[in-house]
Design a protein around this motif. Structure first.
Motif, PDB file in Angstrom:
ATOM      1  N   HIS A 194       0.871  -1.277  -0.127  1.00 31.98           N
ATOM      2  CA  HIS A 194      -0.150   0.040   0.165  1.00 31.98           C
ATOM      3  C   HIS A 194       1.073   1.226  -0.208  1.00 31.98           C
ATOM      4  O   HIS A 194       0.759   2.177  -0.827  1.00 31.98           O
ATOM      5  CB  HIS A 194      -0.711  -0.044   1.180  1.00 31.98           C
ATOM      6  N   GLN A 195       1.723   1.278   0.881  1.00 34.56           N
ATOM      7  CA  GLN A 195       2.836   2.291   0.597  1.00 34.56           C
ATOM      8  C   GLN A 195       3.497   2.463  -0.321  1.00 34.56           C
ATOM      9  O   GLN A 195       3.613   3.709  -0.847  1.00 34.56           O
ATOM     10  CB  GLN A 195       3.802   2.206   2.064  1.00 34.56           C
ATOM     11  N   LEU A 196       3.913   1.295  -0.983  1.00 36.99           N
ATOM     12  CA  LEU A 196       4.949   1.800  -2.221  1.00 36.99           C
ATOM     13  C   LEU A 196       3.976   1.997  -3.536  1.00 36.99           C
ATOM     14  O   LEU A 196       4.515   2.618  -4.308  1.00 36.99           O
ATOM     15  CB  LEU A 196       5.478   0.290  -2.397  1.00 36.99           C
ATOM     16  N   THR A 197       2.744   1.705  -3.357  1.00 33.93           N
ATOM     17  CA  THR A 197       2.201   1.771  -4.518  1.00 33.93           C
ATOM     18  C   THR A 197       1.712   3.459  -4.633  1.00 33.93           C
ATOM     19  O   THR A 197       1.678   4.033  -5.702  1.00 33.93           O
ATOM     20  CB  THR A 197       0.733   1.108  -4.524  1.00 33.93           C
ATOM     21  N   HIS A 198       1.476   3.750  -3.530  1.00 36.74           N
ATOM     22  CA  HIS A 198       1.233   5.606  -3.273  1.00 36.74           C
ATOM     23  C   HIS A 198       2.636   6.215  -3.749  1.00 36.74           C
ATOM     24  O   HIS A 198       2.579   6.953  -4.328  1.00 36.74           O
ATOM     25  CB  HIS A 198       0.783   5.913  -1.829  1.00 36.74           C
ATOM     26  N   ALA A 199       3.640   5.823  -3.127  1.00 35.79           N
ATOM     27  CA  ALA A 199       4.876   6.373  -3.465  1.00 35.79           C
ATOM     28  C   ALA A 199       5.414   6.293  -4.772  1.00 35.79           C
ATOM     29  O   ALA A 199       6.109   7.322  -5.611  1.00 35.79           O
ATOM     30  CB  ALA A 199       5.800   5.799  -2.429  1.00 35.79           C
ATOM     31  N   LEU A 200       5.217   5.118  -5.554  1.00 39.42           N
ATOM     32  CA  LEU A 200       6.086   4.714  -6.827  1.00 39.42           C
ATOM     33  C   LEU A 200       5.051   5.252  -7.879  1.00 39.42           C
ATOM     34  O   LEU A 200       5.674   5.350  -9.040  1.00 39.42           O
ATOM     35  CB  LEU A 200       6.633   3.269  -6.824  1.00 39.42           C
TER      36      LEU A 200
END
Length: 260
Positions: free
Chosen positions: A40-46
């Motif tokens: 979830h965090q990486l999808t928002h960041a990347l």
């Protein structure tokens, strides 16, 4: 460049998938995650173009990630359980890969992702939608002529087990386990297939009732549908199960098997 992210709680599975992707120079793995929270965090960041998402993530599942995202990238579910396929396409997955992932099957998925991204860049128009289907009535038998670029498929309708939606495509699954991926929406087949025996149990699945062998009850009103020895049984949700059982009222040869 096609930017993708790999989500799987098993490091060997992530490494294997990334290794297969190395054969495609226009594909970049921009991130990987082993849990739902990390994904979830990486999808928002990347902001990747696509996610290759395992369904079984320990105590979580990949469907939970889809529910938490405000903007969902193109999603390819990767799992060892074919029974998840209808549920995957109910959330508009672009594709569904079974483990172990085959090199040629991955290449097909990546090509679909390229076409999907290109379509978005052109304002959402579906590309290469050149397949046309003509119902041809033969004496004692009905066939579908599926015309695509460079070829025409002739499929006897009594040999079709089911049709499953895969984003803007439809996968026609034959009773002998062969399948054909057609660039055409599932709904366009409704008027062209004889009813009965073909019946749409959900927005993502049309079943040939003549091919139903068994409907085995599961928990929460779900069922496990068998369409013959050559095909992996598929899990139906509560609503689809209810619709299917009503449609089967006139098919006395089909038995519903209770739990246990």
């Amino acid at each position: 460049m096609l930017r993708v992210m790999v989500v799987d709680d098993e490091p060997p599975a992530r490494r294997g998938l990334k290794r297969l992707m190395q054969a495609h120079p226009d594909v970049e793995v921009v991130g990987e995650a082993g849990s739902l929270d990390q994904a979830h965090q990486l999808t928002h960041a990347l902001r990747p173009d696509a996610i290759f998402l395992d369904i079984d993530l320990g105590d979580d599942d990949g469907f939970g990630l889809i529910k938490r995202l405000d903007q969902v990238p193109a999603t390819v579910f990767v799992t060892g359980h074919g029974t998840y396929a209808p549920q995957a396409f109910d959330v508009a997955a672009l594709d569904f890969l079974l483990k172990p992932v085959e090199r040629q099957r991955l290449a097909l998925t990546l090509e679909r992702l390229r076409r999907y991204r290109h379509a978005l860049e052109l304002g959402g128009k579906v590309l290469d939608d050149t397949a046309t289907v003509l119902p041809v009535v033969m004496p004692g038998r009905r066939r579908l002529h599926i015309r695509m670029a460079g070829q025409t498929l002739v499929l006897p309708t009594d040999g079709i087990a089911m049709l499953a939606a895969e984003a803007d495509f439809t996968r026609i699954v034959m009773a002998d386990a062969r399948d054909h991926l057609v660039c055409r929406l599932l709904g366009q087949f409704d008027a062209e297939l004889p009813t009965p025996p073909f019946f749409r149990v959900s927005r993502s699945l049309i079943i040939n009732l003549d091919r139903v062998v068994r409907v085995r009850s599961q928990d929460k009103g779900r069922s496990l549908l068998s369409l013959g020895r050559s095909l992996t049984p598929i899990m139906l949700g509560r609503v689809a199960t209810t619709r299917l059982r009503r449609a089967l009222d006139g098919f006395q040869r089909v038995g519903t098997v209770p739990d246990g």
